[in-house]
Design a protein around this motif. Structure first.
Motif, mmCIF file in Angstrom:
data_model
loop_
_atom_site.group_PDB
_atom_site.id
_atom_site.type_symbol
_atom_site.label_atom_id
_atom_site.label_comp_id
_atom_site.label_asym_id
_atom_site.label_seq_id
_atom_site.Cartn_x
_atom_site.Cartn_y
_atom_site.Cartn_z
ATOM 1 N N ILE A 70 0.597 -1.251 0.087
ATOM 2 C CA ILE A 70 -0.176 0.105 -0.024
ATOM 3 C C ILE A 70 0.905 1.190 -0.017
ATOM 4 C CG2 ILE A 70 -1.361 1.219 1.442
ATOM 5 C CD1 ILE A 70 -2.687 -1.501 2.260
ATOM 6 N N ASN A 71 1.976 1.228 0.680
ATOM 7 C CA ASN A 71 2.794 2.454 0.996
ATOM 8 C C ASN A 71 3.554 2.692 -0.526
ATOM 9 O OD1 ASN A 71 1.935 3.093 3.639
ATOM 10 N ND2 ASN A 71 3.766 1.544 4.216
ATOM 11 N N LEU A 72 3.905 1.409 -1.013
ATOM 12 C CA LEU A 72 4.630 1.651 -2.395
ATOM 13 C C LEU A 72 3.502 2.238 -3.493
ATOM 14 C CD1 LEU A 72 7.054 -1.518 -2.255
ATOM 15 C CD2 LEU A 72 7.423 0.821 -2.062
ATOM 16 N N CYS A 73 2.368 1.765 -3.285
ATOM 17 C CA CYS A 73 1.506 2.524 -4.309
ATOM 18 C C CYS A 73 1.105 3.605 -4.252
ATOM 19 C CB CYS A 73 0.009 1.560 -4.097
ATOM 20 S SG CYS A 73 0.240 -0.064 -4.607
ATOM 21 N N ASN A 74 1.423 4.301 -2.952
ATOM 22 C CA ASN A 74 1.041 5.598 -2.716
ATOM 23 C C ASN A 74 2.380 6.683 -3.036
ATOM 24 O OD1 ASN A 74 -1.744 6.284 -1.816
ATOM 25 N ND2 ASN A 74 -1.145 4.479 -0.478
ATOM 26 N N GLN A 75 3.456 6.039 -3.629
ATOM 27 C CA GLN A 75 4.572 6.855 -3.883
ATOM 28 C C GLN A 75 4.238 7.602 -4.983
ATOM 29 O OE1 GLN A 75 8.207 4.655 -4.267
ATOM 30 N NE2 GLN A 75 8.323 4.291 -2.179
ATOM 31 N N LYS A 76 4.641 8.901 -4.981
ATOM 32 C CA LYS A 76 4.350 9.782 -6.096
ATOM 33 C C LYS A 76 4.875 9.238 -7.539
ATOM 34 C CE LYS A 76 5.700 14.349 -7.766
ATOM 35 N NZ LYS A 76 6.740 15.549 -7.453
ATOM 36 N N GLY A 77 3.965 9.191 -8.388
ATOM 37 C CA GLY A 77 4.154 8.736 -9.608
ATOM 38 C C GLY A 77 3.726 7.296 -9.999
ATOM 39 N N TYR A 78 3.262 6.650 -9.086
ATOM 40 C CA TYR A 78 2.857 5.262 -9.326
ATOM 41 C C TYR A 78 1.436 5.387 -9.885
ATOM 42 C CZ TYR A 78 1.775 0.338 -8.596
ATOM 43 O OH TYR A 78 1.684 -1.186 -8.727
ATOM 44 N N ASP A 79 1.284 4.324 -10.841
ATOM 45 C CA ASP A 79 -0.102 4.531 -11.436
ATOM 46 C C ASP A 79 -0.929 3.306 -10.670
ATOM 47 O OD1 ASP A 79 -2.131 4.133 -13.152
ATOM 48 O OD2 ASP A 79 -1.060 3.036 -14.630
ATOM 49 N N LYS A 80 -1.936 4.058 -10.134
ATOM 50 C CA LYS A 80 -2.698 2.937 -9.128
ATOM 51 C C LYS A 80 -3.701 2.228 -9.952
ATOM 52 C CE LYS A 80 -2.419 5.596 -5.125
ATOM 53 N NZ LYS A 80 -3.151 6.202 -3.916
ATOM 54 N N SER A 81 -3.621 2.206 -11.274
ATOM 55 C CA SER A 81 -4.857 1.623 -12.034
ATOM 56 C C SER A 81 -4.975 0.051 -11.897
ATOM 57 C CB SER A 81 -5.009 1.979 -13.357
ATOM 58 O OG SER A 81 -3.856 1.582 -14.073
ATOM 59 N N ASP A 82 -3.771 -0.469 -11.310
ATOM 60 C CA ASP A 82 -3.661 -2.094 -11.199
ATOM 61 C C ASP A 82 -4.539 -2.353 -10.308
ATOM 62 O OD1 ASP A 82 -2.123 -1.189 -9.286
ATOM 63 O OD2 ASP A 82 -0.266 -1.803 -10.032
ATOM 64 N N ASN A 83 -4.807 -1.473 -9.248
ATOM 65 C CA ASN A 83 -5.845 -1.851 -8.082
ATOM 66 C C ASN A 83 -5.292 -2.618 -7.180
ATOM 67 O OD1 ASN A 83 -8.238 -0.214 -8.244
ATOM 68 N ND2 ASN A 83 -8.827 -1.400 -9.826
ATOM 69 N N ILE A 84 -3.680 -2.689 -7.074
ATOM 70 C CA ILE A 84 -2.980 -3.322 -5.882
ATOM 71 C C ILE A 84 -3.382 -2.629 -4.595
ATOM 72 C CG2 ILE A 84 -0.895 -3.922 -5.259
ATOM 73 C CD1 ILE A 84 -1.676 -5.723 -7.634
ATOM 74 N N GLU A 85 -3.597 -1.508 -4.513
ATOM 75 C CA GLU A 85 -4.082 -0.932 -3.186
ATOM 76 C C GLU A 85 -4.920 -1.492 -2.666
ATOM 77 O OE1 GLU A 85 -4.123 3.351 -0.941
ATOM 78 O OE2 GLU A 85 -4.237 3.463 -3.144
ATOM 79 N N ALA A 86 -6.169 -1.492 -3.541
ATOM 80 C CA ALA A 86 -7.464 -1.932 -2.902
ATOM 81 C C ALA A 86 -7.388 -3.353 -2.481
ATOM 82 C CB ALA A 86 -8.364 -1.740 -4.170
ATOM 83 N N ALA A 87 -6.610 -4.093 -3.565
ATOM 84 C CA ALA A 87 -6.488 -5.410 -3.313
ATOM 85 C C ALA A 87 -5.723 -5.881 -1.852
ATOM 86 C CB ALA A 87 -5.751 -6.306 -4.470
ATOM 87 N N SER A 88 -4.867 -4.961 -1.650
ATOM 88 C CA SER A 88 -4.125 -5.333 -0.508
ATOM 89 C C SER A 88 -5.051 -4.885 0.761
ATOM 90 C CB SER A 88 -2.762 -4.180 -0.420
ATOM 91 O OG SER A 88 -1.843 -4.507 -1.676
ATOM 92 N N SER B 295 -11.833 0.794 3.257
ATOM 93 C CA SER B 295 -10.650 1.425 2.853
ATOM 94 C C SER B 295 -10.465 0.810 1.609
ATOM 95 C CB SER B 295 -9.293 1.196 3.770
ATOM 96 O OG SER B 295 -9.696 1.976 4.942
ATOM 97 N N GLY B 296 -10.405 -0.334 1.337
ATOM 98 C CA GLY B 296 -10.249 -0.870 0.095
ATOM 99 C C GLY B 296 -11.349 -0.224 -1.040
ATOM 100 N N LEU B 297 -12.452 -0.119 -0.673
ATOM 101 C CA LEU B 297 -13.604 0.147 -1.610
ATOM 102 C C LEU B 297 -13.068 1.700 -1.785
ATOM 103 C CD1 LEU B 297 -16.749 -1.164 -0.133
ATOM 104 C CD2 LEU B 297 -15.754 -1.742 -2.476
ATOM 105 N N ASP B 298 -12.775 2.333 -0.920
ATOM 106 C CA ASP B 298 -12.251 3.976 -1.287
ATOM 107 C C ASP B 298 -11.193 3.668 -2.234
ATOM 108 O OD1 ASP B 298 -14.358 4.888 0.544
ATOM 109 O OD2 ASP B 298 -13.121 4.952 2.205
ATOM 110 N N ALA B 299 -10.296 2.994 -1.984
ATOM 111 C CA ALA B 299 -9.098 2.807 -2.929
ATOM 112 C C ALA B 299 -9.289 2.470 -4.338
ATOM 113 C CB ALA B 299 -8.037 2.240 -2.287
ATOM 114 N N PHE B 300 -10.276 1.834 -4.573
ATOM 115 C CA PHE B 300 -10.530 1.132 -5.812
ATOM 116 C C PHE B 300 -10.719 1.984 -6.941
ATOM 117 C CE2 PHE B 300 -13.216 -1.175 -8.942
ATOM 118 C CZ PHE B 300 -12.494 -2.308 -9.203
#
Length: 450
Positions: free
Chosen positions: A149-167, A190-195
């Motif tokens: 989750i922390n790596l997904c929130n690094q500047k420039g990361y493309d969150k469209s893979d939905n790894i954050e929501a899945a985590s 929180s996962g639903l919010d991140a999806f």
């Protein structure tokens, strides 16, 4: 883009990847390249493709590494080839995880030895976390998933893979398996919010919603759960996983039953049972038969209820998740108790208690203790009944299941009445306290909705 670092200038990103690859091949650290003309931070920015870095710094670094512009295409092709290979290996690791080979999945991810700065690091930590979760190494699993989750929130990361929501989904499952239902619900939401709606892994949203509904049902927040499932019911055609679809049918039927809308629940239960049987989903087969048996028990159609419970338990040898048997035992025990078959009721309820203890299923264990207490109370054995109620009460208090706690305090008060005035008053005062707290909580939820 397939999960990675989105950059404003593709050229900068490509050059940065080429520089990073050459540096790695030569076993150089960022510090080894830094000097009075270029800092570690600037080199890091160049490798990440940050657009605001001046080109003279990029040119300086290229010359320092003796990289000519004409060499860049070949370097980049090698980089892309390597990226595809790593993604292939991660996909293989996730595949063996789906087969239940959790140790093997974990080993495959660890063998890649990706650094936290690698574009595919979030995916690797996510798969690692899932494997650790089902190996019951919950602390390590949560640590890996938090890192993803922390790596997904690094500047420039493309969150469209939905790894954050899945985590977030898997951290919620960590909490669920440890019987912390409140936290499980919070992480799921929180996962639903991140999806990301137009992103990858679309199934994640459906699993998050179904888990959210399960946790609401366990916590006794039935109206909230029923409203939620009615909101999403029109979108069931988007679900291509029959296991998730069947789960939604069970949830709707169960929430309707818990709302005393038994006749409305039956068609959903029958449809879900048919889907479960056709797809050989025996876990859900038992759950649907149990659900229908519970409806017929409440309706007083005891012969039909008994047939439902026993039909479900006919499949108990085929289930993958032994937890599903506990509720069937509990309801069969209830039915036997209603029919004055106390010996059989106690025998079946002991099976429920044993199964819940073995599977570490706290919500169902609380229910099993409570129904065993009801059975003993009906035999006028109030002392033993209170022992069962107290076992359940301690668990309900420990895991913050307030509505269960309220029901148990009422039963204990009923047993203590005319037997021990001081104990009776103690239980009644605690009932008043919890009821007041629940009413305040519901009022605050209403205010938030307004």
């Amino acid at each position: 883009m397939q999960g990675g670092y989105a950059v404003d200038t593709v050229g900068n990103y490509d050059i940065g990847q080429a520089i990073r690859r050459v540096r790695k091949e030569r076993n150089l650290r960022l510090e080894d390249l830094a000097d009075e003309n270029i800092s570690v931070a600037t080199i890091s920015n160049i490798e990440r493709g940050v657009s605001h870095v001046k080109f003279d710094k990029v040119d300086y670094l290229l010359k320092k590494l003796n990289i000519g512009i004409e060499n860049l295409p070949e370097i980049l092709m090698n980089e892309q080839r390597e990226m595809r290979e790593i993604k292939f290996e991660l996909n293989r690791a996730e595949y063996v995880w789906r087969l239940g080979q959790y140790d093997k999945a974990l080993q495959r991810v660890n063998d890649l030895e990706l650094s936290d700065k690698h574009p595919l690091a979030p995916l690797s930590y996510y798969i690692k976390g899932k494997a650790l979760l089902y190996l019951k190494k919950y602390v390590k699993a949560e640590r890996a998933l938090y890192t993803a989750i922390n790596l997904c929130n690094q500047k420039g990361y493309d969150k469209s893979d939905n790894i954050e929501a899945a985590s977030f989904l898997e951290i919620g499952m960590c909490c669920y398996f440890q019987n912390d239902i409140q936290k499980a619900l919070e992480f799921t939401e929180s996962g639903l919010d991140a999806f990301i709606e137009d992103g990858e892994r679309k199934y994640v949203k459906h699993v998050l919603i179904s888990n959210q509904l399960v946790f609401l049902e366990i916590m006794g927040r039935i109206t909230e759960g029923l409203n939620r499932i009615q909101d999403i019911w029109g979108n069931l055609s988007d679900i291509d996983d029959h296991n998730i679809l069947v789960k939604f049918y069970w949830l709707r039927a169960e929430l309707l039953r818990r709302s005393n809308m038994n006749d409305q629940a039956i068609p959903f239960a029958e449809k879900g049972l048919d889907l479960a049987i056709r797809n050989k989903n025996y876990d859900k087969v038992i759950q649907f038969w149990t659900l229908m048996g519970s409806i017929y028990t409440v309706k007083g159609q005891w012969k039909r209820a008994d047939a439902c419970f026993r039909s479900g338990l006919d499949a108990e040898g085929l289930v993958r998740n032994p937890k599903v048997k506990t509720r069937a035992y509990i309801w069969l025990g209830k039915l036997c108790n209603f029919q004055e078959q106390q010996n059989e009721a106690k025998q079946v309820l002991q099976s429920a208690i044993n199964n819940a203890l073995e599977t570490e299923d706290v919500p169902e264990l609380i229910q099993a203790y409570m129904v065993m207490g009801d059975c003993l109370k009906k035999e006028e054995n109030k002392g033993l009944a209170m022992e069962q109620y107290k076992l359940a009460l301690n668990l309900a208090q420990k895991h913050n299941l307030r509505k269960k706690e309220l029901k148990l305090l009422l039963r204990l008060a009923q047993c203590a009445e005319k037997e021990d005035e001081q104990e009776f008053v103690h239980y009644m005062r605690n009932m008043y306290r919890i009821q007041s707290e629940l009413q305040v909580g519901e009022a605050e939820q209403y205010d938030e909705m307004e």
